[in-house]
Design a protein around this motif. Structure first.
Motif, short mmCIF file in Angstrom:
data_model
loop_
_atom_site.label_atom_id
_atom_site.label_comp_id
_atom_site.label_asym_id
_atom_site.label_seq_id
_atom_site.Cartn_x
_atom_site.Cartn_y
_atom_site.Cartn_z
N VAL A 149 -4.90 5.44 -12.27
CA VAL A 149 -5.34 4.28 -12.21
C VAL A 149 -6.60 4.02 -13.40
O VAL A 149 -6.59 3.37 -14.37
N ASP A 150 -7.43 5.10 -13.35
CA ASP A 150 -8.60 5.44 -14.21
C ASP A 150 -8.10 5.60 -15.43
O ASP A 150 -8.73 4.99 -16.50
N ALA A 186 -4.54 8.66 -2.21
CA ALA A 186 -5.68 7.74 -2.85
C ALA A 186 -6.17 8.25 -3.84
O ALA A 186 -6.49 8.00 -4.85
N GLU A 187 -6.69 9.75 -3.80
CA GLU A 187 -7.26 10.42 -5.04
C GLU A 187 -6.57 10.51 -6.30
O GLU A 187 -6.89 10.21 -7.16
N ARG A 205 -3.73 8.46 -6.97
CA ARG A 205 -3.63 7.16 -7.31
C ARG A 205 -4.89 6.75 -8.17
O ARG A 205 -4.80 6.22 -9.40
N ARG A 206 -6.11 7.08 -7.44
CA ARG A 206 -7.33 6.57 -8.43
C ARG A 206 -7.31 7.22 -9.93
O ARG A 206 -7.76 6.62 -10.82
N GLU A 207 -7.19 8.60 -9.95
CA GLU A 207 -7.03 9.13 -11.14
C GLU A 207 -6.18 8.75 -12.17
O GLU A 207 -6.63 8.31 -13.41
N GLU A 228 0.77 -1.12 0.07
CA GLU A 228 0.07 0.05 0.08
C GLU A 228 0.88 1.27 0.00
O GLU A 228 0.42 2.25 -0.55
N ASN A 248 -6.66 2.37 -17.06
CA ASN A 248 -7.96 1.38 -17.42
C ASN A 248 -8.46 2.09 -19.02
O ASN A 248 -8.90 0.98 -19.67
#
Length: 418
Positions: free
Chosen positions: A341-342, A334-335, A337-339, A39, A345
């Motif tokens: 990763v999206d 997290a924010e 990282r999520r951006e 993590e 994808n």
């Protein structure tokens, strides 16, 4: 429940200190540390966080591991041992294809057991190179043995060309199994067997149509630099982050490599998190540009896909590379990282769309587009690690050998004759 001083003393009095209770608690600490490393990275992992995850106090954790570096090293050693055990079991099979299939099956079995709560994930190895000597030397020896055993799944090479090709295959196989936990979560556990079968189909036969040839035309990705010096700065940062991980690549190290002051860093970016996000955006923009320009150029879907793959491998193997590895995202908020990763994808889905259209026009073999796209993402993401390997041969040969692993599969030798 926290461990008491009396319990610690009792265990210390045991000459072997290898009682069931000692091993169970040590294993629990290793599992918690591996979770924290995955993590937050090895450098981001703390004794306090690990202790909280297993219900101990920090002092109790130091009873088992004196330093944080010792705990991280033990996690990496455990990963290497598990990989070697799976490879040893796979090597008992009779043929290269059976060995690879067995190794893939063992990885799926492990991930299914983790999903059921019967096993814990082991620490990913992306931060291994950020460890310091003498621990680094010991860990790298273990990693080289893992790589050697993986390469031996294809038997003994009889020529230098075979050795090079087997090395590319070993690397792509390992990286695909390391990438699996990232995207397998999108499938229900009862679909794991189907996913394994479809991924093995890509490994066995590749994605190219039976009569397809590897003769890609590279895409010109040249563009004007938006800000003087910024591209060089991001390039140096990307290389260091890929080599040492997010926390291992300090601002001071990046500035030193460019022979500039830390103040110059803050001229380009406000914070280190901004640096990683900028590096990742640069990499994803490069991939998306290649995909877009391939579509603009036209031709069959196979022409577009092979041109994109070859161009991005050329970037990874050249001085204008590399692309940032996705493992650098661990440790980011997290924010952010999520951006990223999206965005990643969306790029994978574009690959899947090209593959799906190629299947329809028969220029690409009938494969599961989503799964084949993830295999391509793993291939291009990890190519950075093969720069030295690629430097021992002409660039076009290195690209052909490396790409062939997914393009024609892990058992097709036609690339040796091109």
């Amino acid at each position: 429940m926290e461990e008491t001083a009396i319990e610690q003393t009792a265990e210390a009095a045991d000459p072997g200190t290898s009682t069931k209770r000692f091993r169970a608690k040590r294993d629990a600490i290793l599992a918690a540390a591996a979770e924290a490393i995955n993590e937050q990275s090895a450098k981001g992992m703390t004794f306090a966080d690990v202790a909280r995850r297993v219900g101990l106090n920090t002092t109790s954790v130091t009873y088992y591991f004196k330093r944080k570096e010792d705990l991280a090293a033990a996690c990496f050693e455990q990963t290497l041992e598990r990989l070697q055990a799976m490879l040893d079991e796979s090597l008992a099979e009779a043929t290269p294809r059976d060995r690879v299939a067995r190794y893939l099956a063992l990885n799926f079995e492990r991930l299914a057991a983790i999903q059921r709560g019967e096993e814990t994930a082991f620490a990913i190895l992306s931060d291994l190179r950020a460890m310091e000597e003498p621990v680094l030397g010991r860990l790298m020896t273990g990693w080289r043995e893992v790589f050697r055993k993986t390469r031996s799944l294809w038997g003994t090479a009889t020529t230098r060309a075979q050795t090079d090709l087997f090395g590319a295959r070993a690397h792509v196989l390992l990286e695909n199994t390391f990438w699996l936990p990232i995207w397998l979560v999108r499938y229900e556990p009862d679909q794991f067997a189907r996913v394994e079968e479809r991924l093995m189909d890509v490994f066995a036969h590749g994605i190219a149509a039976p009569k397809a040839r590897w003769d890609p035309e590279l895409i010109d990705l040249a563009h004007d630099e938006p800000e003087p010096g910024r591209e060089a700065f991001l390039l140096a940062a990307t290389r260091l982050i890929n080599e040492l991980g997010y926390r291992g690549a300090s601002v001071q190290r990046i500035a030193s490599q460019l022979n500039v002051t830390k103040g110059s860093f803050y001229h380009h970016l406000d914070a280190k998190d901004d640096l990683v996000l900028a590096c990742y955006k640069r990499s994803l923009d490069t991939i998306a540009d290649a995909q877009h320009l391939a579509d603009e150029r036209g031709g069959s879907q196979w022409d577009r896909l092979s041109g994109t793959i070859a161009t991005l491998l050329d970037v990874q193997f050249s001085e204008r590379g590399p692309l940032l590895r996705t493992t650098a995202l661990s440790g980011l908020p997290a924010e952010g990282r999520r951006e990223m990763v999206d965005r990643s994808n969306r790029i994978a889905r574009r690959y899947a769309g090209t593959i799906s259209d190629g299947v329809a026009e028969a220029s690409i073999r009938a494969v599961d587009p989503l799964i084949a796209a993830q295999a391509l993402m793993a291939l291009q993401n990890a190519a950075f690690d093969m720069r030295k390997w690629a430097g021992t041969m002409p660039r076009d040969r290195a690209i052909a050998y490396y790409a062939s692993t997914i393009v024609f599969g892990l058992f097709d030798d036609r690339v040796l004759n091109t």
